[in-house]
Write a protein that holds these residues in place. Structure first.
Motif, mmCIF file in Angstrom:
data_model
loop_
_atom_site.group_PDB
_atom_site.id
_atom_site.type_symbol
_atom_site.label_atom_id
_atom_site.label_comp_id
_atom_site.label_asym_id
_atom_site.label_seq_id
_atom_site.Cartn_x
_atom_site.Cartn_y
_atom_site.Cartn_z
ATOM 1 N N UNK A 106 -19.660 35.623 47.216
ATOM 2 C CA UNK A 106 -20.126 34.278 47.557
ATOM 3 C C UNK A 106 -21.615 34.262 47.873
ATOM 4 N N UNK A 107 -22.088 35.272 48.582
ATOM 5 C CA UNK A 107 -23.511 35.327 48.915
ATOM 6 C C UNK A 107 -24.358 35.546 47.667
ATOM 7 N N UNK A 108 -23.916 36.420 46.777
ATOM 8 C CA UNK A 108 -24.692 36.716 45.578
ATOM 9 C C UNK A 108 -24.785 35.511 44.653
ATOM 10 N N UNK A 109 -23.831 34.613 44.727
ATOM 11 C CA UNK A 109 -23.866 33.418 43.882
ATOM 12 C C UNK A 109 -24.913 32.410 44.353
ATOM 13 N N UNK A 110 -25.594 32.704 45.457
ATOM 14 C CA UNK A 110 -26.717 31.875 45.896
ATOM 15 C C UNK A 110 -28.053 32.379 45.348
ATOM 16 N N UNK A 111 -28.066 33.542 44.743
ATOM 17 C CA UNK A 111 -29.316 34.186 44.325
ATOM 18 C C UNK A 111 -29.732 33.741 42.920
ATOM 19 N N UNK A 112 -31.040 33.675 42.706
ATOM 20 C CA UNK A 112 -31.507 33.509 41.334
ATOM 21 C C UNK A 112 -31.499 34.883 40.663
ATOM 22 N N UNK A 113 -31.801 34.915 39.370
ATOM 23 C CA UNK A 113 -31.663 36.155 38.608
ATOM 24 C C UNK A 113 -32.559 37.269 39.140
ATOM 25 N N UNK A 137 -23.404 30.019 39.775
ATOM 26 C CA UNK A 137 -24.204 29.776 40.978
ATOM 27 C C UNK A 137 -23.536 28.746 41.878
ATOM 28 N N UNK A 138 -23.596 28.988 43.177
ATOM 29 C CA UNK A 138 -23.026 28.032 44.124
ATOM 30 C C UNK A 138 -23.726 26.669 43.994
ATOM 31 N N UNK A 139 -22.972 25.577 44.068
ATOM 32 C CA UNK A 139 -23.578 24.244 43.931
ATOM 33 C C UNK A 139 -24.720 23.991 44.906
ATOM 34 N N UNK A 140 -24.579 24.476 46.145
ATOM 35 C CA UNK A 140 -25.624 24.241 47.144
ATOM 36 C C UNK A 140 -26.951 24.868 46.725
ATOM 37 N N UNK A 141 -26.879 26.050 46.110
ATOM 38 C CA UNK A 141 -28.098 26.722 45.659
ATOM 39 C C UNK A 141 -28.739 25.968 44.497
#
Length: 209
Positions: free
Chosen positions: A43-50, A183-187
């Motif tokens: 879940x945390x990694x899905x907030x990151x850009x590439x 990617x998480x929607x919030x990000x």
């Protein structure tokens, strides 16, 4: 219509490939010497850009092209495990029936994209420009617009990653973020997309009306 041309990312936007990617990622971590992805970190990694993700995992840029080729070849062998998201067929037909041109720009291979879209959806797309490098989408976006003879102001890139937003902005086109991808929607909302689609049905509803 707001736009003449809709360019779609593929993985995480049209194709639900995230579960497959998670199932194989640690095999590639061992092969290409980067950090394993643990379930608790997803879940945390899905907030990151590439760039941030690659730095966190210790992925070396020079290894990426070879790894991408390996992943595409494996996906081709296991293509039956990559479904389209529900509602893709209807959404694409709604856009086409309204007169909108469609294209795919993806890091995946054109063969994989066509195989997952299937013979009923593939003819709806004017252009496939695939095999993009991690940060190579802007060049391919420009090429698609040139072939379709449209301006950036009449084009939207629809995708699920922060790098898609950056690529769209770099060439001056709109970016539409989807809520169901890698990617998480919030990000994605934090990068201020021009459009935000909470469901597949919203794409046609917002772009066509």
């Amino acid at each position: 219509m707001k736009y003449q041309l809709a360019i779609f990312d593929f993985d995480g936007t049209l194709a639900d490939s995230f579960p497959w990617a998670i199932s194989v990622v640690n095999e590639y971590a061992a092969r290409y010497k980067f950090k394993r992805v643990e379930l608790a970190d997803h879940d945390e990694l899905r907030n990151y850009d590439a760039r941030k993700l690659m730095k966190h995992l210790g992925v070396r840029m020079w290894r990426v092209p070879g790894m991408a080729r390996d992943v595409r070849k494996r996906m081709a062998r296991e293509i039956d495990q990559i479904p389209l998201f529900p509602g893709v067929d209807e959404m694409l037909r709604s856009l086409t029936n309204a007169g909108m041109m469609l294209s795919v720009v993806s890091s995946n291979s054109e063969a994989n994209v066509r195989a997952v879209l299937g013979p009923h959806n593939t003819p709806l797309f004017a252009i496939f420009n695939c095999g993009a490098s991690v940060f190579g989408k802007p060049r391919k976006l420009k090429a698609v617009m040139k072939k379709c003879r449209v301006t950036p102001g009449s084009t939207i890139l629809i995708g699920d990653e922060i790098r898609d937003a950056h690529a769209a902005r770099k060439v001056g086109m709109a970016f539409g973020a989807v809520a169901w991808g890698y990617t998480n929607p919030e990000a994605l909302l934090a990068v201020n997309p021009d459009e935000y689609f909470a469901s597949m049905e919203e794409i046609a509803a917002k772009l066509v009306g």
